[in-house]
Design a protein around this motif. Structure first.
Motif, PDB file in Angstrom:
ATOM      1  N   GLY A  20       0.807  -1.134  -0.134  1.00 49.52           N
ATOM      2  CA  GLY A  20      -0.154  -0.006   0.051  1.00 49.52           C
ATOM      3  C   GLY A  20       0.815   1.271   0.096  1.00 49.52           C
ATOM      4  O   GLY A  20       0.477   2.364   0.267  1.00 49.52           O
ATOM      5  N   HIS A  21       2.108   1.033  -0.298  1.00 54.20           N
ATOM      6  CA  HIS A  21       3.182   2.309  -0.328  1.00 54.20           C
ATOM      7  C   HIS A  21       3.298   2.832  -1.719  1.00 54.20           C
ATOM      8  O   HIS A  21       4.185   2.751  -2.306  1.00 54.20           O
ATOM      9  CB  HIS A  21       4.154   1.983   0.629  1.00 54.20           C
ATOM     10  N   CYS A  22       2.202   3.489  -2.182  1.00 53.36           N
ATOM     11  CA  CYS A  22       2.256   3.787  -3.778  1.00 53.36           C
ATOM     12  C   CYS A  22       3.470   4.909  -4.088  1.00 53.36           C
ATOM     13  O   CYS A  22       4.140   4.824  -4.943  1.00 53.36           O
ATOM     14  CB  CYS A  22       0.908   4.324  -4.230  1.00 53.36           C
ATOM     15  N   LYS A  23       3.444   5.631  -3.045  1.00 47.91           N
ATOM     16  CA  LYS A  23       4.513   6.852  -3.333  1.00 47.91           C
ATOM     17  C   LYS A  23       5.850   6.242  -3.295  1.00 47.91           C
ATOM     18  O   LYS A  23       6.773   6.674  -4.379  1.00 47.91           O
ATOM     19  CB  LYS A  23       4.445   7.907  -2.087  1.00 47.91           C
ATOM     20  N   GLU A  24       6.202   5.305  -2.488  1.00 46.81           N
ATOM     21  CA  GLU A  24       7.571   4.744  -2.534  1.00 46.81           C
ATOM     22  C   GLU A  24       7.838   3.961  -3.494  1.00 46.81           C
ATOM     23  O   GLU A  24       8.886   4.039  -4.095  1.00 46.81           O
ATOM     24  CB  GLU A  24       7.751   3.994  -1.241  1.00 46.81           C
ATOM     25  N   ALA A  25       6.781   3.382  -3.872  1.00 46.99           N
ATOM     26  CA  ALA A  25       6.884   2.196  -5.189  1.00 46.99           C
ATOM     27  C   ALA A  25       7.124   3.364  -6.431  1.00 46.99           C
ATOM     28  O   ALA A  25       8.074   2.960  -7.511  1.00 46.99           O
ATOM     29  CB  ALA A  25       5.814   1.423  -5.361  1.00 46.99           C
ATOM     30  N   ALA A  26       6.368   4.516  -6.636  1.00 47.48           N
ATOM     31  CA  ALA A  26       6.574   5.392  -7.688  1.00 47.48           C
ATOM     32  C   ALA A  26       8.000   6.040  -7.834  1.00 47.48           C
ATOM     33  O   ALA A  26       8.394   6.145  -8.758  1.00 47.48           O
ATOM     34  CB  ALA A  26       5.455   6.265  -7.637  1.00 47.48           C
ATOM     35  N   GLU A  27       8.447   6.242  -6.624  1.00 45.94           N
ATOM     36  CA  GLU A  27       9.834   6.983  -6.639  1.00 45.94           C
ATOM     37  C   GLU A  27      10.861   6.011  -7.103  1.00 45.94           C
ATOM     38  O   GLU A  27      11.555   6.502  -7.991  1.00 45.94           O
ATOM     39  CB  GLU A  27      10.214   7.544  -5.201  1.00 45.94           C
ATOM     40  N   LEU A  28      10.662   4.927  -6.477  1.00 47.78           N
ATOM     41  CA  LEU A  28      11.705   3.656  -7.015  1.00 47.78           C
ATOM     42  C   LEU A  28      11.740   3.557  -8.718  1.00 47.78           C
ATOM     43  O   LEU A  28      12.624   3.356  -9.407  1.00 47.78           O
ATOM     44  CB  LEU A  28      11.518   2.424  -6.279  1.00 47.78           C
ATOM     45  N   LEU A  29      10.411   3.553  -9.150  1.00 50.02           N
ATOM     46  CA  LEU A  29      10.371   3.235 -10.458  1.00 50.02           C
ATOM     47  C   LEU A  29      10.580   4.154 -11.372  1.00 50.02           C
ATOM     48  O   LEU A  29      10.904   4.108 -12.464  1.00 50.02           O
ATOM     49  CB  LEU A  29       8.879   2.536 -10.777  1.00 50.02           C
ATOM     50  N   ALA A  30      10.353   5.548 -10.840  1.00 50.76           N
ATOM     51  CA  ALA A  30      10.810   6.986 -11.512  1.00 50.76           C
ATOM     52  C   ALA A  30      12.426   6.775 -11.718  1.00 50.76           C
ATOM     53  O   ALA A  30      12.820   7.168 -12.744  1.00 50.76           O
ATOM     54  CB  ALA A  30      10.499   8.231 -10.829  1.00 50.76           C
ATOM     55  N   GLN A  31      13.131   6.401 -10.998  1.00 52.55           N
ATOM     56  CA  GLN A  31      14.531   6.156 -10.813  1.00 52.55           C
ATOM     57  C   GLN A  31      14.860   5.305 -12.247  1.00 52.55           C
ATOM     58  O   GLN A  31      15.735   5.385 -12.838  1.00 52.55           O
ATOM     59  CB  GLN A  31      14.976   5.615  -9.625  1.00 52.55           C
ATOM     60  N   GLU A  32      14.049   4.186 -12.147  1.00 49.92           N
ATOM     61  CA  GLU A  32      14.365   3.110 -13.348  1.00 49.92           C
ATOM     62  C   GLU A  32      14.143   3.912 -14.648  1.00 49.92           C
ATOM     63  O   GLU A  32      14.879   3.878 -15.717  1.00 49.92           O
ATOM     64  CB  GLU A  32      13.514   1.966 -13.280  1.00 49.92           C
ATOM     65  N   ARG A  33      13.052   4.842 -14.828  1.00 54.38           N
ATOM     66  CA  ARG A  33      12.772   5.420 -16.070  1.00 54.38           C
ATOM     67  C   ARG A  33      13.616   6.500 -16.245  1.00 54.38           C
ATOM     68  O   ARG A  33      14.100   6.500 -17.679  1.00 54.38           O
ATOM     69  CB  ARG A  33      11.164   5.875 -15.754  1.00 54.38           C
ATOM     70  N   ALA A  34      14.119   7.302 -15.329  1.00 55.06           N
ATOM     71  CA  ALA A  34      15.181   8.153 -15.505  1.00 55.06           C
ATOM     72  C   ALA A  34      16.484   7.740 -15.960  1.00 55.06           C
ATOM     73  O   ALA A  34      17.233   8.330 -16.776  1.00 55.06           O
ATOM     74  CB  ALA A  34      15.476   8.959 -14.279  1.00 55.06           C
ATOM     75  N   GLU A  35      16.735   6.323 -15.745  1.00 46.42           N
ATOM     76  CA  GLU A  35      18.108   5.535 -16.338  1.00 46.42           C
ATOM     77  C   GLU A  35      17.739   5.241 -17.726  1.00 46.42           C
ATOM     78  O   GLU A  35      18.500   4.464 -18.228  1.00 46.42           O
ATOM     79  CB  GLU A  35      18.409   4.698 -15.355  1.00 46.42           C
ATOM     80  N   GLY A  36      16.579   5.218 -18.086  1.00 46.94           N
ATOM     81  CA  GLY A  36      16.219   4.894 -19.528  1.00 46.94           C
ATOM     82  C   GLY A  36      15.778   3.318 -19.728  1.00 46.94           C
ATOM     83  O   GLY A  36      15.433   2.770 -20.585  1.00 46.94           O
TER      84      GLY A  36
END
Length: 271
Positions: free
Chosen positions: A125-141
């Protein structure tokens, strides 16, 4: 745990769970001799997998409707579920070494540790933390379709525009019903915060629910919306029913808020 004795809720224990970890389903029956040979082999392999995948057993005598749904005509029948759907399988008894080789080919390459952690965060249920980690993946391409789907699912309430932008054709193909739910919810959240002019109290409560959801107050939104449906199940011509269903699907069937509110929602719309 890497194994369950028997399935309790197929939608939750297999379809939903396989979106975060591969699930191997063993369709068997107590009277089946080959099943009794294969079962312990699969259990040993599941233990050795150390959480890379999970084994679920389905007794076809107790769940004949599942056997019919997945066209199980001969047992033992083993199916691998990934992303909410069966992707591979075999029928009959194979040597342990052959099953091990099959699993190595059939199960997707292990995700990055960051993705695995994000999936756990979302499941808790920790959507914000999940989104932050996945945003890092996307930032790295990194543009893995399944990770992008989880990213859209994690961000649709807080940043619906970005969530919808993540839903490319390959991402939608991972789980079309889930992608459709994300689109339904995202489009609703991108609507105006409140229209100009005077509105009645019920419409005001609908917009209050949207604002609550944008601010992460999911339970407040559910209280407002289900309360409205209890007063008028056809409120907004069925649009609110679709939005609530989409929210349940995005959260997942095992989410505590889904568990708490889905029965009340069902009672409101099926009166």
């Amino acid at each position: 745990m890497s194994m369950r004795n028997e399935v309790e809720d197929f939608a939750r224990d297999v379809l939903e769970k396989s979106r975060t970890i591969p699930i191997l389903v063993d369709f068997w029956a107590p009277w089946c001799g080959p099943c009794r040979i294969l079962g312990p082999v699969l259990e040993r392999l599941a233990e050795r997998a150390k959480g890379r995948w999970e084994l679920v057993k389905v007794n076809t005598e107790e769940a004949p409707e599942l056997a019919r749904e997945f066209e199980v005509y001969s047992i033992p029948d083993v199916r691998l579920f990934v992303g909410g759907k069966p992707v591979d399988g075999f029928v009959g008894v194979l040597p342990e070494s052959e099953i091990e080789k099959w699993l190595e080919k059939a199960i997707p390459i292990s995700r990055s540790a960051r993705y695995e952690k994000a999936a756990r965060f979302f499941a808790e249920g920790h959507c914000k933390e999940a989104a932050e980690l996945l945003a890092q993946e996307r930032a790295e391409g990194v543009r893995d379709p399944e990770a992008s789907l989880l990213y859209a699912r994690s961000t649709v309430c807080s940043d619906p525009k970005r969530a919808l932008e993540a839903l490319g054709s390959e991402v939608v193909a991972q789980d079309p019903p889930l992608a459709e739910a994300i689109q339904e919810l995202g489009n609703a959240l991108l609507s105006p915060v409140k229209p100009d002019g005077e509105i009645d109290s019920r419409l005001s409560r609908y917009f209050q629910g949207l604002e609550a959801l944008r601010n992460g107050r999911v339970e407040d939104a559910m209280e407002l919306w289900i309360g409205l449906l209890e007063e008028e199940r056809g409120f907004l011509g069925g649009k609110l029913v679709r939005i609530c269903r989409a929210l349940f699907q995005v959260l997942g069937w095992h989410h505590p808020l889904t568990d708490r509110y889905s029965r009340r929602f069902s009672a409101a719309v099926h009166v």
